[in-house]
Write a protein that holds these residues in place. Structure first.
Motif, mmCIF file in Angstrom:
data_model
loop_
_atom_site.group_PDB
_atom_site.id
_atom_site.type_symbol
_atom_site.label_atom_id
_atom_site.label_comp_id
_atom_site.label_asym_id
_atom_site.label_seq_id
_atom_site.Cartn_x
_atom_site.Cartn_y
_atom_site.Cartn_z
ATOM 1 N N UNK A 162 5.287 -1.560 -10.185
ATOM 2 C CA UNK A 162 4.263 -0.829 -9.448
ATOM 3 C C UNK A 162 4.947 0.330 -8.725
ATOM 4 N N UNK A 163 4.530 1.572 -9.022
ATOM 5 C CA UNK A 163 5.156 2.763 -8.435
ATOM 6 C C UNK A 163 4.151 3.503 -7.570
ATOM 7 N N UNK A 164 4.616 3.917 -6.395
ATOM 8 C CA UNK A 164 3.804 4.710 -5.468
ATOM 9 C C UNK A 164 4.577 5.991 -5.204
ATOM 10 N N UNK A 165 3.905 7.129 -5.389
ATOM 11 C CA UNK A 165 4.555 8.410 -5.132
ATOM 12 C C UNK A 165 3.573 9.358 -4.466
ATOM 13 N N UNK A 166 4.127 10.372 -3.823
ATOM 14 C CA UNK A 166 3.311 11.407 -3.191
ATOM 15 C C UNK A 166 4.102 12.703 -3.201
ATOM 16 N N UNK A 167 3.365 13.799 -3.240
ATOM 17 C CA UNK A 167 3.989 15.113 -3.241
ATOM 18 C C UNK A 167 3.121 16.049 -2.413
ATOM 19 N N UNK A 168 3.727 16.667 -1.394
ATOM 20 C CA UNK A 168 3.002 17.564 -0.505
ATOM 21 C C UNK A 168 3.830 18.827 -0.349
ATOM 22 N N UNK A 169 3.170 19.959 -0.499
ATOM 23 C CA UNK A 169 3.845 21.238 -0.297
ATOM 24 C C UNK A 169 3.325 21.865 0.983
ATOM 25 N N UNK A 212 -1.590 10.682 -3.097
ATOM 26 C CA UNK A 212 -0.886 9.535 -3.659
ATOM 27 C C UNK A 212 -1.140 9.387 -5.150
ATOM 28 N N UNK A 213 -0.098 8.939 -5.862
ATOM 29 C CA UNK A 213 -0.206 8.513 -7.255
ATOM 30 C C UNK A 213 0.322 7.087 -7.302
ATOM 31 N N UNK A 214 -0.508 6.176 -7.801
ATOM 32 C CA UNK A 214 -0.120 4.769 -7.896
ATOM 33 C C UNK A 214 -0.227 4.376 -9.361
ATOM 34 N N UNK A 215 0.895 3.943 -9.941
ATOM 35 C CA UNK A 215 0.953 3.605 -11.360
ATOM 36 C C UNK A 215 1.496 2.188 -11.543
ATOM 37 N N UNK A 275 13.716 10.194 3.637
ATOM 38 C CA UNK A 275 12.980 10.689 2.476
ATOM 39 C C UNK A 275 12.031 9.667 1.869
ATOM 40 N N UNK A 276 12.169 8.400 2.218
ATOM 41 C CA UNK A 276 11.266 7.383 1.691
ATOM 42 C C UNK A 276 10.584 6.668 2.848
ATOM 43 N N UNK A 277 9.322 6.322 2.684
ATOM 44 C CA UNK A 277 8.613 5.656 3.784
ATOM 45 C C UNK A 277 9.078 4.210 3.961
ATOM 46 N N UNK A 278 8.944 3.732 5.182
ATOM 47 C CA UNK A 278 9.248 2.334 5.481
ATOM 48 C C UNK A 278 8.184 1.444 4.844
ATOM 49 N N UNK A 279 8.586 0.252 4.415
ATOM 50 C CA UNK A 279 7.694 -0.653 3.693
ATOM 51 C C UNK A 279 7.735 -2.044 4.307
ATOM 52 N N UNK A 280 6.560 -2.644 4.431
ATOM 53 C CA UNK A 280 6.425 -4.059 4.787
ATOM 54 C C UNK A 280 5.799 -4.768 3.595
ATOM 55 N N UNK A 281 6.344 -5.927 3.237
ATOM 56 C CA UNK A 281 5.772 -6.727 2.155
ATOM 57 C C UNK A 281 5.516 -8.123 2.704
ATOM 58 N N UNK A 282 4.257 -8.542 2.623
ATOM 59 C CA UNK A 282 3.876 -9.861 3.112
ATOM 60 C C UNK A 282 3.249 -10.656 1.975
ATOM 61 N N UNK A 326 7.623 17.909 0.747
ATOM 62 C CA UNK A 326 7.848 16.496 1.001
ATOM 63 C C UNK A 326 7.379 15.693 -0.203
ATOM 64 N N UNK A 327 8.238 14.840 -0.703
ATOM 65 C CA UNK A 327 7.833 13.953 -1.786
ATOM 66 C C UNK A 327 8.644 12.662 -1.697
ATOM 67 N N UNK A 328 8.086 11.620 -2.258
ATOM 68 C CA UNK A 328 8.795 10.343 -2.319
ATOM 69 C C UNK A 328 8.275 9.552 -3.495
ATOM 70 N N UNK A 329 9.034 8.544 -3.892
ATOM 71 C CA UNK A 329 8.601 7.595 -4.908
ATOM 72 C C UNK A 329 9.240 6.252 -4.595
ATOM 73 N N UNK A 330 8.421 5.222 -4.504
ATOM 74 C CA UNK A 330 8.893 3.856 -4.290
ATOM 75 C C UNK A 330 8.369 3.002 -5.442
ATOM 76 N N UNK A 331 9.208 2.131 -5.948
ATOM 77 C CA UNK A 331 8.832 1.244 -7.044
ATOM 78 C C UNK A 331 9.085 -0.202 -6.638
ATOM 79 N N UNK A 332 8.199 -1.080 -7.100
ATOM 80 C CA UNK A 332 8.277 -2.498 -6.759
ATOM 81 C C UNK A 332 8.157 -3.320 -8.039
ATOM 82 N N UNK A 333 9.097 -4.241 -8.247
ATOM 83 C CA UNK A 333 9.024 -5.163 -9.379
ATOM 84 C C UNK A 333 8.106 -6.308 -8.997
ATOM 85 N N UNK A 334 7.035 -6.458 -9.744
ATOM 86 C CA UNK A 334 6.065 -7.515 -9.461
ATOM 87 C C UNK A 334 6.445 -8.782 -10.207
#
Length: 146
Positions: free
Chosen positions: A75-82, A66-69, A39-46, A100-108
């Motif tokens: 920092x939050x990234x989300x998407x919603x597709x019907x 995409x919604x990026x807030x 349900x959540x996409x894979x993430x790479x952080x470099x 299909x929807x997901x939301x990932x958040x990252x503490x900066x």
């Protein structure tokens, strides 16, 4: 070319009544109507000298999905597709596409320049470029031995 829909559900009933087909295992449909997907996409952080690159694997979406807030240091990234609805011209024998929807958040970290965050979506990968503050960049120099 003709598609043939085989509805022979009892072909493996003698061997194992719970096992229908290799492509339709018990655990995929026993607990829900939709197949089980991640349900959540894979993430790479470099991290580079100038900032961070956050890459999300999200194929099949559009830039508009995409919604990026940014809220404080999160920092939050989300998407919603019907999925599209069935029409009179399109009758489904089997439909597995769904919502299909997901939301990932990252503490900066505090070293990030929040005014300089860019997003780019190319070939199914959403890349967020987050720059570091000038004073947070590593200063490299050679130290002489005395």
């Amino acid at each position: 070319m003709t598609l043939v829909n085989f509805k022979n559900g009892n072909r493996n009933a003698l061997v194992n009544p719970l096992f229908k087909d290799v492509f339709n295992p018990f655990f995929n449909e026993a607990f829900s109507n939709a197949p089980q997907y991640n349900k959540v996409p894979a993430v790479n952080i470099a991290e580079t000298e100038k900032g961070f690159a956050i890459e999300l694997a999200v194929p099949g979406l559009k830039k508009e999905d995409f919604k990026i807030n940014l809220d404080k240091n999160v920092l939050s990234v989300s998407a919603e597709v019907k999925a599209e609805e069935a029409t009179e011209t399109k009758k489904y024998n089997n439909k597995e596409f769904s919502y299909y929807s997901f939301k990932r958040s990252f503490n900066l970290p505090e070293t990030v320049d929040q005014s300089s965050i860019d997003a780019q979506y190319v070939d199914g990968v959403l890349t967020l470029s987050v720059a570091k503050k000038e004073e947070a960049r590593l200063q490299t120099r050679e130290i002489a031995v005395k």
